[in-house]
Design a protein around this motif. Structure first.
Motif, PDB file in Angstrom:
ATOM      1  N   VAL A  23       6.199  24.606 -73.084  1.00 35.01           N
ATOM      2  CA  VAL A  23       6.632  24.575 -74.482  1.00 35.01           C
ATOM      3  C   VAL A  23       6.487  23.131 -74.943  1.00 35.01           C
ATOM      4  N   ALA A  24       5.923  22.928 -76.152  1.00 38.29           N
ATOM      5  CA  ALA A  24       5.646  21.564 -76.650  1.00 38.29           C
ATOM      6  C   ALA A  24       6.949  20.812 -76.877  1.00 38.29           C
ATOM      7  N   ARG A  25       7.025  19.580 -76.382  1.00 34.03           N
ATOM      8  CA  ARG A  25       8.212  18.767 -76.661  1.00 34.03           C
ATOM      9  C   ARG A  25       8.137  18.262 -78.106  1.00 34.03           C
ATOM     10  N   PRO A  26       9.110  18.604 -78.950  1.00 36.00           N
ATOM     11  CA  PRO A  26       9.081  18.091 -80.324  1.00 36.00           C
ATOM     12  C   PRO A  26       9.092  16.562 -80.315  1.00 36.00           C
ATOM     13  N   GLY A  27       8.264  15.967 -81.170  1.00 36.49           N
ATOM     14  CA  GLY A  27       8.217  14.496 -81.264  1.00 36.49           C
ATOM     15  C   GLY A  27       7.295  13.864 -80.248  1.00 36.49           C
ATOM     16  N   HIS A  28       6.890  14.625 -79.208  1.00 37.17           N
ATOM     17  CA  HIS A  28       5.958  14.065 -78.211  1.00 37.17           C
ATOM     18  C   HIS A  28       4.534  14.528 -78.554  1.00 37.17           C
ATOM     19  N   ALA A  29       3.587  14.165 -77.686  1.00 43.01           N
ATOM     20  CA  ALA A  29       2.171  14.418 -78.002  1.00 43.01           C
ATOM     21  C   ALA A  29       1.630  15.684 -77.327  1.00 43.01           C
ATOM     22  N   ASP A  30       2.519  16.538 -76.785  1.00 36.69           N
ATOM     23  CA  ASP A  30       2.017  17.724 -76.056  1.00 36.69           C
ATOM     24  C   ASP A  30       1.138  18.602 -76.957  1.00 36.69           C
TER      25      ASP A  30
ATOM     26  N   TYR B 166      -1.327  17.188 -68.632  1.00 33.12           N
ATOM     27  CA  TYR B 166      -0.079  17.164 -69.413  1.00 33.12           C
ATOM     28  C   TYR B 166       1.111  16.686 -68.594  1.00 33.12           C
ATOM     29  N   ARG B 167       0.943  16.530 -67.284  1.00 28.84           N
ATOM     30  CA  ARG B 167       2.097  16.214 -66.438  1.00 28.84           C
ATOM     31  C   ARG B 167       2.706  14.853 -66.823  1.00 28.84           C
ATOM     32  N   GLY B 168       3.971  14.874 -67.130  1.00 32.73           N
ATOM     33  CA  GLY B 168       4.669  13.627 -67.483  1.00 32.73           C
ATOM     34  C   GLY B 168       4.159  12.998 -68.766  1.00 32.73           C
ATOM     35  N   GLY B 169       3.505  13.795 -69.623  1.00 32.72           N
ATOM     36  CA  GLY B 169       2.961  13.254 -70.876  1.00 32.72           C
ATOM     37  C   GLY B 169       1.553  12.702 -70.686  1.00 32.72           C
ATOM     38  N   GLY B 170       1.022  12.771 -69.434  1.00 32.05           N
ATOM     39  CA  GLY B 170      -0.374  12.387 -69.175  1.00 32.05           C
ATOM     40  C   GLY B 170      -0.722  11.011 -69.696  1.00 32.05           C
ATOM     41  N   HIS B 171      -1.797  10.943 -70.487  1.00 30.45           N
ATOM     42  CA  HIS B 171      -2.293   9.669 -71.019  1.00 30.45           C
ATOM     43  C   HIS B 171      -1.378   9.116 -72.122  1.00 30.45           C
ATOM     44  N   PHE B 172      -0.456   9.970 -72.622  1.00 30.57           N
ATOM     45  CA  PHE B 172       0.413   9.577 -73.739  1.00 30.57           C
ATOM     46  C   PHE B 172       1.754   9.035 -73.252  1.00 30.57           C
ATOM     47  N   SER B 173       1.893   8.970 -71.927  1.00 25.71           N
ATOM     48  CA  SER B 173       3.181   8.570 -71.357  1.00 25.71           C
ATOM     49  C   SER B 173       3.448   7.079 -71.549  1.00 25.71           C
ATOM     50  N   GLY B 174       4.731   6.739 -71.700  1.00 27.92           N
ATOM     51  CA  GLY B 174       5.137   5.334 -71.710  1.00 27.92           C
ATOM     52  C   GLY B 174       4.753   4.638 -70.403  1.00 27.92           C
ATOM     53  N   ARG B 175       4.501   5.410 -69.363  1.00 31.12           N
ATOM     54  CA  ARG B 175       4.104   4.862 -68.058  1.00 31.12           C
ATOM     55  C   ARG B 175       2.857   3.980 -68.181  1.00 31.12           C
ATOM     56  N   ILE B 176       1.929   4.372 -69.072  1.00 31.77           N
ATOM     57  CA  ILE B 176       0.663   3.644 -69.199  1.00 31.77           C
ATOM     58  C   ILE B 176       0.912   2.203 -69.658  1.00 31.77           C
ATOM     59  N   THR B 177       2.084   1.990 -70.303  1.00 33.62           N
ATOM     60  CA  THR B 177       2.345   0.647 -70.827  1.00 33.62           C
ATOM     61  C   THR B 177       2.542  -0.383 -69.708  1.00 33.62           C
ATOM     62  N   ALA B 178       2.748   0.076 -68.469  1.00 34.45           N
ATOM     63  CA  ALA B 178       2.837  -0.887 -67.353  1.00 34.45           C
ATOM     64  C   ALA B 178       1.501  -1.639 -67.236  1.00 34.45           C
TER      65      ALA B 178
END
Ligand SMILES: Cc1cc2nc3c(=O)[nH]c(=O)nc-3n(C[C@H](O)[C@H](O)[C@H](O)COP(=O)(O)O)c2cc1C
Length: 371
Positions: A99-106, A119-131
């Motif tokens: 189910v799409a998370r409202p406000g996220h990029a799913d 899509y796992r963990g928000g994929g390429h859209f995750s805040g993780r990439i900011t590291a």
């Protein structure tokens, strides 16, 4: 370009939240820049989650420099930084019942990539990439500081709690903004007034307890930048900075100098009078945030970013099933930040450093930065 930013210095980012690696390539760096492990690690530490005000997903960020460095200095060829993902929990993102998370990029990711996205963990859209951006930005922050250019950011507002602004803090304590930045840049929770900071931390904890999240405003100062940098139109200093700032996930507003408050001022109040101080042209106020006509005027660049409340909250919400597009409720699992802002602050410093480095290299050439 899709995942590449810049002209004289180009940064490309890649990776997904639960893939084996995230990373960045910096192409166009000057040869001979210091690669300080200690500094890169300390910048990554400022972004790393800690305590109940952040996600429980803590990554070691043990990065590898795969190319572009030799004997502790840049070579001038592409610098590739790889950061392994080691603490993933992909079962929280089960495709069957997505189910799409409202406000996220799913939902938007599915529209663009037709369901092939990771899509796992928000994929390429995750805040993780900011590291990866923080590691790359550290190289630029270090290079800029050797040219006397210092960047710093603090949490100016969170919920209804305000920190004192850079300008007011500097004039109240009769110190230079540069000294204020040196202090704030060492703080994990970046505020100038620690009492306001404690209240902000409590507001994040209160939101988390309520299965919710909070947002706020970051204020950034870039001091020591020479006058005459930037372009009059499409590559104005404001355009370049806001281009990269709006690329940071969760940033939904950027304003310069006095920002939207200017609408209530007359020209006589808003204009920044020019003065000559010991042979240097300065302005006695800085409502324009250090930029006139897209070009730096030598005063500090002051900007503010609105950071939204984290979209992944644990409250039940209405949404749609991504497989059937039928209405469905969502109760989010996974590990999430109850606020993004205190971690985003070093990401903002990093992207500003990349943009400013690029503008200076475009103006003065690559070798401007060679040590
Ligand atoms: C440092 C950082 C950490 C983030 N952590 C989370 C998080 O834990 N959960 C979440 O839903 N979004 C998080 N985000 C924000 C999302 O990545 C972002 O809202 C999403 O990609 C949609 O993009 P947009 O908000 O720019 O439209 C984080 C962002 C940053 C910069």
């Amino acid at each position: 370009m899709k995942n590449t930013f810049g002209q004289s210095l180009q940064v490309t980012i890649f990776g997904e939240s639960h893939g084996p690696y995230i990373g960045a390539v910096l192409d166009g760096l000057a040869p001979g820049l210091d690669i300080s492990d200690e500094f890169i690690k300390s910048q990554l530490e400022l972004r790393r989650p800690s305590g109940a005000i952040s996600t429980a997903r803590v990554e070691a960020d043990e990065y590898v420099i795969a190319s572009g460095a030799f004997n502790g200095k840049t070579t001038g060829t592409p610098l590739c930084i790889l950061i392994p993902n080691t603490n993933t929990r992909s079962k929280d993102y089960d495709k069957a019942g997505r189910v799409a998370r409202p406000g996220h990029a799913d939902f938007t990711a599915m529209c663009k990539y037709h369901g092939f996205e990771d899509y796992r963990g928000g994929g390429h859209f995750s805040g993780r990439i900011t590291a990866a951006i923080v590691a790359a930005g550290a190289v630029c922050i270090d290079a800029l500081s050797k040219k006397g250019i210092i960047i710093g950011t603090h949490i100016n507002e969170l919920s209804d709690i305000s920190d004192i602004s850079f300008k007011d803090y500097a004039s109240k304590n009769n110190v230079d903004i540069k000294d204020v930045l040196d202090t704030v840049n060492k703080k994990k929770f970046a505020v100038l007034d620690d009492e306001a900071g404690s209240k902000m931390e409590q507001a994040i904890l209160d939101a988390a307890k309520d299965s919710d999240s909070v947002g706020g405003v970051l204020e950034t100062a870039i001091v020591g930048i020479p006058s005459g940098v930037g372009e009059p139109w499409f590559d104005s200093a404001e355009s370049i900075l806001s281009h990269i700032l709006f690329s940071v996930p969760g940033i939904k507003g950027v304003e310069f100098g006095a920002g939207f408050d200017m609408v209530n001022k007359r020209g006589s109040e808003f204009n920044d009078p020019f003065r000559n101080e010991n042979g240097t042209v300065v302005t006695s106020t800085n409502h324009n945030g250090g930029i006139n006509g897209g070009i730096t005027n030598g005063m500090p660049i002051i900007l503010r970013c609105a950071v939204k409340p984290t979209p992944s909250i644990y409250k039940k919400q209405q949404s749609i099933n991504l497989n059937t597009l039928e209405n469905a409720d969502i109760e989010i699992e996974g590990r999430h930040d109850p606020a993004i802002i205190h971690r985003a602050r070093v990401v903002v410093d990093s992207v500003c450093a990349i943009a400013i480095y690029d503008m200076l290299a475009s103006r003065y050439g690559t070798d401007y930065f060679t040590n």
